[in-house]
Scaffold this motif. Sequence first.
Motif, PDB file in Angstrom:
ATOM      1  N   VAL A  63      -6.585  -1.278  -5.862  1.00 31.99           N
ATOM      2  CA  VAL A  63      -7.373  -0.460  -4.944  1.00 31.99           C
ATOM      3  C   VAL A  63      -7.020   1.013  -5.078  1.00 31.99           C
ATOM      4  O   VAL A  63      -7.908   1.881  -5.222  1.00 31.99           O
ATOM      5  CB  VAL A  63      -7.189  -0.946  -3.495  1.00 31.99           C
ATOM      6  CG1 VAL A  63      -7.777   0.071  -2.512  1.00 31.99           C
ATOM      7  CG2 VAL A  63      -7.852  -2.306  -3.297  1.00 31.99           C
ATOM      8  N   PHE A  64      -5.740   1.320  -5.040  1.00 32.15           N
ATOM      9  CA  PHE A  64      -5.335   2.728  -5.088  1.00 32.15           C
ATOM     10  C   PHE A  64      -5.539   3.311  -6.478  1.00 32.15           C
ATOM     11  O   PHE A  64      -5.811   4.521  -6.609  1.00 32.15           O
ATOM     12  CB  PHE A  64      -3.887   2.876  -4.635  1.00 32.15           C
ATOM     13  CG  PHE A  64      -3.726   2.892  -3.154  1.00 32.15           C
ATOM     14  CD1 PHE A  64      -3.693   4.084  -2.447  1.00 32.15           C
ATOM     15  CD2 PHE A  64      -3.639   1.709  -2.434  1.00 32.15           C
ATOM     16  CE1 PHE A  64      -3.564   4.107  -1.074  1.00 32.15           C
ATOM     17  CE2 PHE A  64      -3.505   1.724  -1.057  1.00 32.15           C
ATOM     18  CZ  PHE A  64      -3.476   2.915  -0.371  1.00 32.15           C
ATOM     19  N   ASN A  65      -5.436   2.519  -7.516  1.00 30.75           N
ATOM     20  CA  ASN A  65      -5.726   3.016  -8.855  1.00 30.75           C
ATOM     21  C   ASN A  65      -7.199   3.403  -8.964  1.00 30.75           C
ATOM     22  O   ASN A  65      -7.542   4.474  -9.500  1.00 30.75           O
ATOM     23  CB  ASN A  65      -5.382   1.945  -9.885  1.00 30.75           C
ATOM     24  CG  ASN A  65      -5.714   2.390 -11.301  1.00 30.75           C
ATOM     25  OD1 ASN A  65      -4.990   3.144 -11.939  1.00 30.75           O
ATOM     26  ND2 ASN A  65      -6.841   1.907 -11.825  1.00 30.75           N
ATOM     27  N   ASN A  66      -8.097   2.535  -8.445  1.00 31.08           N
ATOM     28  CA  ASN A  66      -9.521   2.856  -8.502  1.00 31.08           C
ATOM     29  C   ASN A  66      -9.895   3.988  -7.555  1.00 31.08           C
ATOM     30  O   ASN A  66     -10.783   4.800  -7.860  1.00 31.08           O
ATOM     31  CB  ASN A  66     -10.341   1.602  -8.178  1.00 31.08           C
ATOM     32  CG  ASN A  66     -10.345   0.608  -9.319  1.00 31.08           C
ATOM     33  OD1 ASN A  66      -9.573   0.734 -10.262  1.00 31.08           O
ATOM     34  ND2 ASN A  66     -11.204  -0.387  -9.235  1.00 31.08           N
ATOM     35  N   CYS A 109       0.836  -1.217   0.000  1.00 35.53           N
ATOM     36  CA  CYS A 109       0.000   0.000   0.000  1.00 35.53           C
ATOM     37  C   CYS A 109       0.862   1.254   0.000  1.00 35.53           C
ATOM     38  O   CYS A 109       0.518   2.262  -0.640  1.00 35.53           O
ATOM     39  CB  CYS A 109      -0.931  -0.022   1.212  1.00 35.53           C
ATOM     40  SG  CYS A 109      -2.273  -1.223   1.099  1.00 35.53           S
ATOM     41  N   GLY A 110       1.969   1.218   0.726  1.00 32.58           N
ATOM     42  CA  GLY A 110       2.898   2.348   0.683  1.00 32.58           C
ATOM     43  C   GLY A 110       3.458   2.558  -0.709  1.00 32.58           C
ATOM     44  O   GLY A 110       3.573   3.710  -1.185  1.00 32.58           O
ATOM     45  N   LEU A 111       3.785   1.441  -1.409  1.00 35.51           N
ATOM     46  CA  LEU A 111       4.243   1.567  -2.792  1.00 35.51           C
ATOM     47  C   LEU A 111       3.139   2.102  -3.693  1.00 35.51           C
ATOM     48  O   LEU A 111       3.409   2.870  -4.624  1.00 35.51           O
ATOM     49  CB  LEU A 111       4.719   0.208  -3.309  1.00 35.51           C
ATOM     50  CG  LEU A 111       5.965  -0.391  -2.649  1.00 35.51           C
ATOM     51  CD1 LEU A 111       6.260  -1.760  -3.248  1.00 35.51           C
ATOM     52  CD2 LEU A 111       7.159   0.529  -2.815  1.00 35.51           C
ATOM     53  N   ALA A 112       1.886   1.707  -3.409  1.00 44.59           N
ATOM     54  CA  ALA A 112       0.773   2.162  -4.233  1.00 44.59           C
ATOM     55  C   ALA A 112       0.537   3.661  -4.090  1.00 44.59           C
ATOM     56  O   ALA A 112       0.102   4.322  -5.047  1.00 44.59           O
ATOM     57  CB  ALA A 112      -0.495   1.387  -3.869  1.00 44.59           C
ATOM     58  N   VAL A 113       0.800   4.198  -2.917  1.00 38.24           N
ATOM     59  CA  VAL A 113       0.696   5.652  -2.755  1.00 38.24           C
ATOM     60  C   VAL A 113       1.700   6.358  -3.665  1.00 38.24           C
ATOM     61  O   VAL A 113       1.372   7.358  -4.340  1.00 38.24           O
ATOM     62  CB  VAL A 113       0.910   6.045  -1.283  1.00 38.24           C
ATOM     63  CG1 VAL A 113       0.979   7.559  -1.130  1.00 38.24           C
ATOM     64  CG2 VAL A 113      -0.200   5.473  -0.408  1.00 38.24           C
ATOM     65  N   GLY A 114       2.913   5.836  -3.717  1.00 37.06           N
ATOM     66  CA  GLY A 114       3.903   6.381  -4.645  1.00 37.06           C
ATOM     67  C   GLY A 114       3.461   6.217  -6.096  1.00 37.06           C
ATOM     68  O   GLY A 114       3.709   7.103  -6.938  1.00 37.06           O
ATOM     69  N   PHE A 115       2.794   5.086  -6.400  1.00 36.56           N
ATOM     70  CA  PHE A 115       2.268   4.877  -7.749  1.00 36.56           C
ATOM     71  C   PHE A 115       1.259   5.968  -8.106  1.00 36.56           C
ATOM     72  O   PHE A 115       1.255   6.485  -9.236  1.00 36.56           O
ATOM     73  CB  PHE A 115       1.631   3.489  -7.828  1.00 36.56           C
ATOM     74  CG  PHE A 115       0.636   3.326  -8.936  1.00 36.56           C
ATOM     75  CD1 PHE A 115       1.048   3.118 -10.234  1.00 36.56           C
ATOM     76  CD2 PHE A 115      -0.734   3.395  -8.673  1.00 36.56           C
ATOM     77  CE1 PHE A 115       0.132   2.976 -11.260  1.00 36.56           C
ATOM     78  CE2 PHE A 115      -1.653   3.251  -9.694  1.00 36.56           C
ATOM     79  CZ  PHE A 115      -1.224   3.043 -10.987  1.00 36.56           C
ATOM     80  N   LEU A 155     -14.619   4.894  -0.364  1.00 34.19           N
ATOM     81  CA  LEU A 155     -13.635   4.337   0.568  1.00 34.19           C
ATOM     82  C   LEU A 155     -14.092   3.002   1.156  1.00 34.19           C
ATOM     83  O   LEU A 155     -13.262   2.124   1.432  1.00 34.19           O
ATOM     84  CB  LEU A 155     -13.361   5.344   1.682  1.00 34.19           C
ATOM     85  CG  LEU A 155     -12.545   6.577   1.317  1.00 34.19           C
ATOM     86  CD1 LEU A 155     -12.480   7.545   2.499  1.00 34.19           C
ATOM     87  CD2 LEU A 155     -11.135   6.173   0.887  1.00 34.19           C
ATOM     88  N   LEU A 156     -15.397   2.837   1.334  1.00 33.80           N
ATOM     89  CA  LEU A 156     -15.905   1.608   1.939  1.00 33.80           C
ATOM     90  C   LEU A 156     -16.013   0.454   0.950  1.00 33.80           C
ATOM     91  O   LEU A 156     -15.775  -0.703   1.316  1.00 33.80           O
ATOM     92  CB  LEU A 156     -17.282   1.873   2.563  1.00 33.80           C
ATOM     93  CG  LEU A 156     -17.309   2.769   3.808  1.00 33.80           C
ATOM     94  CD1 LEU A 156     -18.742   2.967   4.273  1.00 33.80           C
ATOM     95  CD2 LEU A 156     -16.464   2.176   4.933  1.00 33.80           C
ATOM     96  N   LEU A 157     -16.363   0.729  -0.290  1.00 36.92           N
ATOM     97  CA  LEU A 157     -16.686  -0.345  -1.236  1.00 36.92           C
ATOM     98  C   LEU A 157     -15.603  -0.627  -2.260  1.00 36.92           C
ATOM     99  O   LEU A 157     -15.495  -1.765  -2.745  1.00 36.92           O
ATOM    100  CB  LEU A 157     -17.999  -0.026  -1.959  1.00 36.92           C
ATOM    101  CG  LEU A 157     -19.245   0.018  -1.070  1.00 36.92           C
ATOM    102  CD1 LEU A 157     -20.479   0.341  -1.908  1.00 36.92           C
ATOM    103  CD2 LEU A 157     -19.433  -1.314  -0.347  1.00 36.92           C
ATOM    104  N   VAL A 158     -14.801   0.364  -2.632  1.00 39.40           N
ATOM    105  CA  VAL A 158     -13.782   0.127  -3.651  1.00 39.40           C
ATOM    106  C   VAL A 158     -12.776  -0.938  -3.237  1.00 39.40           C
ATOM    107  O   VAL A 158     -12.381  -1.775  -4.067  1.00 39.40           O
ATOM    108  CB  VAL A 158     -13.081   1.457  -4.027  1.00 39.40           C
ATOM    109  CG1 VAL A 158     -11.760   1.199  -4.740  1.00 39.40           C
ATOM    110  CG2 VAL A 158     -13.990   2.287  -4.916  1.00 39.40           C
ATOM    111  N   PRO A 159     -12.303  -0.996  -1.992  1.00 41.57           N
ATOM    112  CA  PRO A 159     -11.372  -2.083  -1.635  1.00 41.57           C
ATOM    113  C   PRO A 159     -11.955  -3.474  -1.875  1.00 41.57           C
ATOM    114  O   PRO A 159     -11.249  -4.378  -2.346  1.00 41.57           O
ATOM    115  CB  PRO A 159     -11.100  -1.835  -0.149  1.00 41.57           C
ATOM    116  CG  PRO A 159     -11.295  -0.364   0.025  1.00 41.57           C
ATOM    117  CD  PRO A 159     -12.423  -0.021  -0.884  1.00 41.57           C
TER     118      PRO A 159
END
Length: 451
Positions: free
Chosen positions: A376-379, A236-242, A281-285
């Motif tokens: 998740v972070f892309n969506n 998830c930390g890498l995804a924030v950078g993404f 935030l609740l449903l996308v994950p």
Amino acid sequence: MSEPGEADGWTPLDPGMSGERPADPRPGEERPPAPGPPAPGPPAPGPPAPGPPDPGQAQPYTAGTPYWPGAPAQPPGWDPTYGQPAQDPYWQGAYGQAPYPQGYPGYGMQPVKTSWTVKAPAGSPFHHLARNEAHRWWRPLVGSLTILVIGIGLVMGLMIVGTVIAWAVTGELPDTTGTNATVFENDTADLAINLAMLAVFLPVAFFAAWGIQRRAPGTLSSVAGRLRWKWLLVCCGLAVGFCIVTFGTSLLAEMAMDEPSGGDEEWVGWGQFLVPAVVILLLVPFQAAAEEYVFRGWILQALGACTLENAKRKVGRALSVVFRTPWPGIVVGSALFTAGHGYTGWGILDIFAFGAIAAWVTVRTGGLEAAIALHVFNNLLAFMFSAAVGELDIVQGDVPWEVVVADIVPMVLFAAVAVRLARRLRVQTVSSTPAEDDAPVTADVSPAHVS
């Protein structure tokens, strides 16, 4: 009537008697004495009388005496024979009870219970986790049909429930015809039910892995048989950078295009943004995770179980070399993932590349954690930006090639960094034996446990 002792009487004759009655003695004569026991003679020789026991000689055990000083004596009725109770061998209890006091050894033992799930062989990569001893050629096919049928049934059930709720609130049935069909005629509510319709496939995939392929549902997550939360947090930390890199490349693509696709969007304010943001935030994950478990989990492993390694013909052996690799599952899963979206033109390449990169990083890291974090972070980035400008209905279609490049470059960087970091942290990439569940291993190094 016969007298007692007569031959024709009821009393039997003693041996040696003639049966005649002895004559009565005459007057003056005495009756001869009756024969009696023989006179005692000298005693016959026998064993010597017992004397005091010899302390140095082993003495026979007498029933009822303790084995050692202070020990309890044997219970009454115990036979002197060692280890045998003094009772009739055919012991009879009360009427209607079993005739034997003890059962035979092993009689009535409970059968050993075996586990329904079967583990994959030790050292199996992620795409081979479904190839266990219970694998048969039909299990991946039946499991795929099960996911499709049950998933569609749940989606239809959600639509019916949503229609009933909308009719109860508005008093009118929603218009579900046409290309812009909606259930609630409210962007936020329609977004919520659309995300929920995709999320319902998550438990269905778990059920197919357990019920059809007879393996632990956690094997859809990783080679460790579970979701490795610590590694997921790192991803998830890498995804924030993404997301940061993607935002930057998107600005560059916007500048490079001759006709910018946007520029007139405006911030809708916190009042209109807050409720959609909470729903997202609740449903996308769950929505993103469900897609990963189906396309990068189930499909990748279902095709990975069909290795054709037992093929006897030349064509089969040649195909086996390919099917033992993860690439058939990567290509098929990415194609189906692309077909589930409405993009055209360059947008097809964009979605296919996303699916292929997510599947590749899944195999190299031994689990779905990196792919889930990326998805998740892309969506979240896409839906949050749409909610910020008041356009929750994301329009899919043709995408300029500049945008495709701006999307693929950050994904490739994310995958490369994730694989390198997994190797540096010694993340488990192959399955371990039951005795080594707490000591994961990789194919080329001796890893430490990161989960």
